[in-house]
Design a protein around this motif. Sequence first.
Motif, PDB file in Angstrom:
ATOM      1  N   GLY A  22      12.902  64.181 -37.711  1.00 10.24           N
ATOM      2  CA  GLY A  22      13.786  65.335 -37.575  1.00 10.24           C
ATOM      3  C   GLY A  22      14.677  65.520 -38.789  1.00 10.24           C
ATOM      4  N   GLN A  23      15.969  65.446 -38.582  1.00 12.60           N
ATOM      5  CA  GLN A  23      16.941  65.638 -39.666  1.00 12.60           C
ATOM      6  C   GLN A  23      17.465  64.310 -40.204  1.00 12.60           C
ATOM      7  N   LEU A  24      16.652  63.272 -40.165  1.00 10.14           N
ATOM      8  CA  LEU A  24      17.063  61.955 -40.641  1.00 10.14           C
ATOM      9  C   LEU A  24      17.552  62.060 -42.083  1.00 10.14           C
ATOM     10  N   PRO A  25      18.832  61.759 -42.329  1.00  2.81           N
ATOM     11  CA  PRO A  25      19.376  61.959 -43.676  1.00  2.81           C
ATOM     12  C   PRO A  25      19.049  60.806 -44.630  1.00  2.81           C
ATOM     13  N   THR A  26      18.978  61.129 -45.897  1.00  7.92           N
ATOM     14  CA  THR A  26      18.894  60.104 -46.926  1.00  7.92           C
ATOM     15  C   THR A  26      20.139  59.235 -46.792  1.00  7.92           C
ATOM     16  N   GLY A  27      19.959  57.922 -46.896  1.00  7.49           N
ATOM     17  CA  GLY A  27      21.094  57.016 -46.774  1.00  7.49           C
ATOM     18  C   GLY A  27      21.291  56.453 -45.374  1.00  7.49           C
ATOM     19  N   ALA A  28      20.541  56.984 -44.397  1.00  5.42           N
ATOM     20  CA  ALA A  28      20.637  56.421 -43.045  1.00  5.42           C
ATOM     21  C   ALA A  28      20.165  54.967 -43.094  1.00  5.42           C
ATOM     22  N   THR A  29      20.659  54.159 -42.183  1.00  2.00           N
ATOM     23  CA  THR A  29      20.281  52.753 -42.157  1.00  2.00           C
ATOM     24  C   THR A  29      18.981  52.559 -41.371  1.00  2.00           C
ATOM     25  N   ALA A  30      18.350  51.407 -41.575  1.00  2.00           N
ATOM     26  CA  ALA A  30      17.142  51.068 -40.832  1.00  2.00           C
ATOM     27  C   ALA A  30      17.426  51.086 -39.337  1.00  2.00           C
ATOM     28  N   ARG A  31      18.599  50.629 -38.955  1.00  2.00           N
ATOM     29  CA  ARG A  31      18.986  50.619 -37.541  1.00  2.00           C
ATOM     30  C   ARG A  31      19.042  52.041 -36.978  1.00  2.00           C
ATOM     31  N   GLN A  32      19.602  52.974 -37.757  1.00  2.00           N
ATOM     32  CA  GLN A  32      19.670  54.366 -37.319  1.00  2.00           C
ATOM     33  C   GLN A  32      18.264  54.958 -37.176  1.00  2.00           C
ATOM     34  N   VAL A  33      17.373  54.589 -38.092  1.00  2.00           N
ATOM     35  CA  VAL A  33      15.984  55.060 -38.012  1.00  2.00           C
ATOM     36  C   VAL A  33      15.364  54.580 -36.703  1.00  2.00           C
ATOM     37  N   GLN A  34      15.522  53.303 -36.406  1.00  2.45           N
ATOM     38  CA  GLN A  34      14.922  52.746 -35.195  1.00  2.45           C
ATOM     39  C   GLN A  34      15.598  53.262 -33.935  1.00  2.45           C
TER      40      GLN A  34
END
Length: 161
Positions: A22-34
């Motif tokens: 979706g709108q996953l931003p550059t700089g998001a953490t691996a934890r936020q991705v998961q």
Amino acid sequence: MSTRICVLAAAALAGCAGYGPGQLPTGATARQVQDQMGPPTGRYPRPEGGERLEFARGPFGKHTFMVDLDATGKVERWDQVLREDVFNQITPGMTADELRYKLGRPVHQFGIWRGATVWAWRYETPFCQWFMVTVEPSRVVRDSGYGPDPICEVNEKDELR
């Protein structure tokens, strides 16, 4: 009562992993991705450092999102890789590890003569085809191409009844 059911259904859906970044931003953490996408279906070290996370999706495996993390574990970029322009980058002599890094896990594998294996990926296309790669027993790509997806043969037979 129906309001309560709607609220519970919305809460349950909010807790589910998302289909894509979706709108996953550059700089998001691996934890936020998961948190957003659930556990990865594959992990690959990046040659420049960091890690590539694979998220195979869909009931027929037609989408695979690759999320590239830098050495600090932050998102640099993401891409849906099951596309013809990416398939066309697959060349003879590539290793099986390089192939998995580019495309992720295949939706199907089957053995052919002399110990070689065909790996196949489904993808979004107006034609009923999939992308196939022949991998030698030495785990090196011999060739690649497009062919008819067997799932369509089943659907065509069902329609003829």
